[in-house]
Design a protein around this motif. Sequence first.
Motif, PDB file in Angstrom:
ATOM      1  N   ALA A   1      51.015 -53.470 -75.626  1.00 11.80           N
ATOM      2  CA  ALA A   1      50.077 -54.324 -76.374  1.00 11.80           C
ATOM      3  C   ALA A   1      48.861 -53.525 -76.823  1.00 11.80           C
ATOM      4  O   ALA A   1      48.367 -53.702 -77.947  1.00 11.80           O
ATOM      5  CB  ALA A   1      49.644 -55.517 -75.512  1.00 11.80           C
ATOM      6  N   ALA A   2      48.373 -52.609 -75.959  1.00 10.82           N
ATOM      7  CA  ALA A   2      47.186 -51.821 -76.310  1.00 10.82           C
ATOM      8  C   ALA A   2      47.472 -50.929 -77.516  1.00 10.82           C
ATOM      9  O   ALA A   2      46.639 -50.815 -78.423  1.00 10.82           O
ATOM     10  CB  ALA A   2      46.736 -50.987 -75.113  1.00 10.82           C
TER      11      ALA A   2
ATOM     12  N   GLY B   1      45.580 -56.548 -73.530  1.00  8.85           N
ATOM     13  CA  GLY B   1      46.016 -55.267 -74.094  1.00  8.85           C
ATOM     14  C   GLY B   1      45.700 -55.163 -75.584  1.00  8.85           C
ATOM     15  O   GLY B   1      45.232 -54.124 -76.054  1.00  8.85           O
ATOM     16  N   LEU B   2      45.936 -56.249 -76.318  1.00  2.31           N
ATOM     17  CA  LEU B   2      45.652 -56.250 -77.769  1.00  2.31           C
ATOM     18  C   LEU B   2      44.152 -56.039 -78.015  1.00  2.31           C
ATOM     19  O   LEU B   2      43.757 -55.217 -78.852  1.00  2.31           O
ATOM     20  CB  LEU B   2      46.109 -57.567 -78.394  1.00  2.31           C
ATOM     21  N   VAL B   3      43.316 -56.764 -77.269  1.00  3.42           N
ATOM     22  CA  VAL B   3      41.856 -56.639 -77.415  1.00  3.42           C
ATOM     23  C   VAL B   3      41.412 -55.232 -77.009  1.00  3.42           C
ATOM     24  O   VAL B   3      40.622 -54.585 -77.699  1.00  3.42           O
ATOM     25  CB  VAL B   3      41.133 -57.709 -76.556  1.00  3.42           C
ATOM     26  N   PHE B   4      41.965 -54.763 -75.890  1.00  2.00           N
ATOM     27  CA  PHE B   4      41.625 -53.434 -75.392  1.00  2.00           C
ATOM     28  C   PHE B   4      41.994 -52.358 -76.425  1.00  2.00           C
ATOM     29  O   PHE B   4      41.210 -51.441 -76.702  1.00  2.00           O
ATOM     30  CB  PHE B   4      42.360 -53.168 -74.076  1.00  2.00           C
ATOM     31  N   GLY B   5      43.183 -52.494 -77.003  1.00  2.72           N
ATOM     32  CA  GLY B   5      43.650 -51.500 -77.973  1.00  2.72           C
ATOM     33  C   GLY B   5      42.765 -51.446 -79.210  1.00  2.72           C
ATOM     34  O   GLY B   5      42.425 -50.358 -79.698  1.00  2.72           O
TER      35      GLY B   5
ATOM     36  N   GLY C   1      47.586 -53.117 -80.598  1.00  2.00           N
ATOM     37  CA  GLY C   1      46.224 -53.475 -80.995  1.00  2.00           C
ATOM     38  C   GLY C   1      45.497 -52.311 -81.650  1.00  2.00           C
ATOM     39  O   GLY C   1      44.795 -52.486 -82.650  1.00  2.00           O
ATOM     40  N   ALA C   2      45.688 -51.112 -81.090  1.00  2.00           N
ATOM     41  CA  ALA C   2      45.001 -49.930 -81.628  1.00  2.00           C
ATOM     42  C   ALA C   2      45.523 -49.587 -83.023  1.00  2.00           C
ATOM     43  O   ALA C   2      44.747 -49.318 -83.940  1.00  2.00           O
ATOM     44  CB  ALA C   2      45.191 -48.745 -80.681  1.00  2.00           C
TER      45      ALA C   2
ATOM     46  N   VAL D   1      47.447 -60.290 -74.096  1.00  2.06           N
ATOM     47  CA  VAL D   1      46.242 -60.567 -74.901  1.00  2.06           C
ATOM     48  C   VAL D   1      45.157 -59.523 -74.610  1.00  2.06           C
ATOM     49  O   VAL D   1      44.534 -58.965 -75.519  1.00  2.06           O
ATOM     50  CB  VAL D   1      45.725 -62.002 -74.632  1.00  2.06           C
TER      51      VAL D   1
ATOM     52  N   PHE E   1      51.009 -54.247 -70.903  1.00  2.00           N
ATOM     53  CA  PHE E   1      49.633 -53.957 -71.318  1.00  2.00           C
ATOM     54  C   PHE E   1      49.581 -52.722 -72.221  1.00  2.00           C
ATOM     55  O   PHE E   1      48.945 -52.734 -73.274  1.00  2.00           O
ATOM     56  CB  PHE E   1      48.741 -53.744 -70.088  1.00  2.00           C
TER      57      PHE E   1
END
Lengths: 203, 203
Positions: free
Chosen positions: A186-187, B96-100, A190-191, B94, A183
């Motif tokens: 991935a975060a 994590g990507l959205v959260f980031g 994404g950021a 997934v 997580f």
Amino acid sequence: MSDVATTAAGQALGTAASSRADAATTTRIRVRRETAPYASPYLAGVGIGVVLLLAFVLMGRGLGASGAFSSVVAAAVNTAAPSHAAGNVFYTRYLSDGAANPLRDWLVLEIIGVVIGGLASAVLAGRMRWTTERGAGITDRRRLANAFVGGTAMGVGAKLARGCTSGLGLTGGATLSVGSWLFVIAAFVGAYAAAPLLRRAWR
Amino acid sequence: MMAPLYEFGRFGDSASLVVAVLLGIAFGWFLEQGGMGNARKLSGQFYFTDLSVLKLMFSAIVTAMLGLFWLSWAGLLDLSRVYVPETFIAPQIVGGLVFGAGFATGGLCPGTSCVAAATGRKDGLALIVGMLAGVFVFGEAFPAIGHFADSTARGAWTLPQAFGLSYGTVVGGVVAVALGAFAGAEWLERRAERPARPMKVVA
């Protein structure tokens, strides 16, 4: 040498007193905001690490944040439309065994503590400000809209992942949970993917 | 006396709620001290100008992780009674990507938004409202997406199990990665502070 120091201190006090006298001018407030020093992130991090370790030692569980939001939403839905909430597994997970009030939840009380602790720290450090933190490139309204949209995305993302930067990042990080580390990676991906589109908002 | 104390019945539910508030206060205090209630400081993480988020998170994780490791090694803490966030591979990647993406847009995470709001930052309040909206959206969508959210479950799966390495080896590895990340963060911050070098004109 000590005389010089005393004089300098006296002057500093005098400056502080006079700046407090006409603190209403916006420029002074901005100067004070810019100069309010924060603690070293390493020190603050070790402090949080000790708090997290205490949570493990005392409770056998870690810290969290997004779970408190879920309890509040589940309680609100349950109040507004009890039969609707009862028919949705997501809400019933947070409403648990019926008798328990979701607002008497461990994480909700922990977050109430976070609010108190953050407030106390900012008051004592002179960092309380009724303001909107933003870059120079956007308006306050735009910044508030960004915060709302970002919050909504984080709400969805955190629920999909079953946690956020606290419950998965810190607690899962320290207990070496595989999903937590996935997580966090991935975060950050994404950021960093989204950040270039938002550069203007922070410049 | 064996930890976790709550797990071994050393205190009851009411006391655990007091512990929640006290730990929350300390958590909020250190978050504010580290500047995590300020979205402008926090967002520096995504532009490599201020890596406090990385330093603070890794310091906290390493501190709590080493504490758990040594306490269990000394026989003072039963690790099997410490909660490990469960792994759900696909939803956590997934999510994590959205959260980031939301993190970079909002400039705060769920926990730090509470500190921001408590210290008068309107963007923190807007982000909290967004989080509640996001959790509600997720809750309402749960009947449709719950199947995915509950997929690829691996239980309390840890890095030592996944890599087939000893607990101590993984702990040492995480410390090494953290030290490397700290060195990299300091280098990036020094680079960001340096004024841009005048470009060499090649004839």
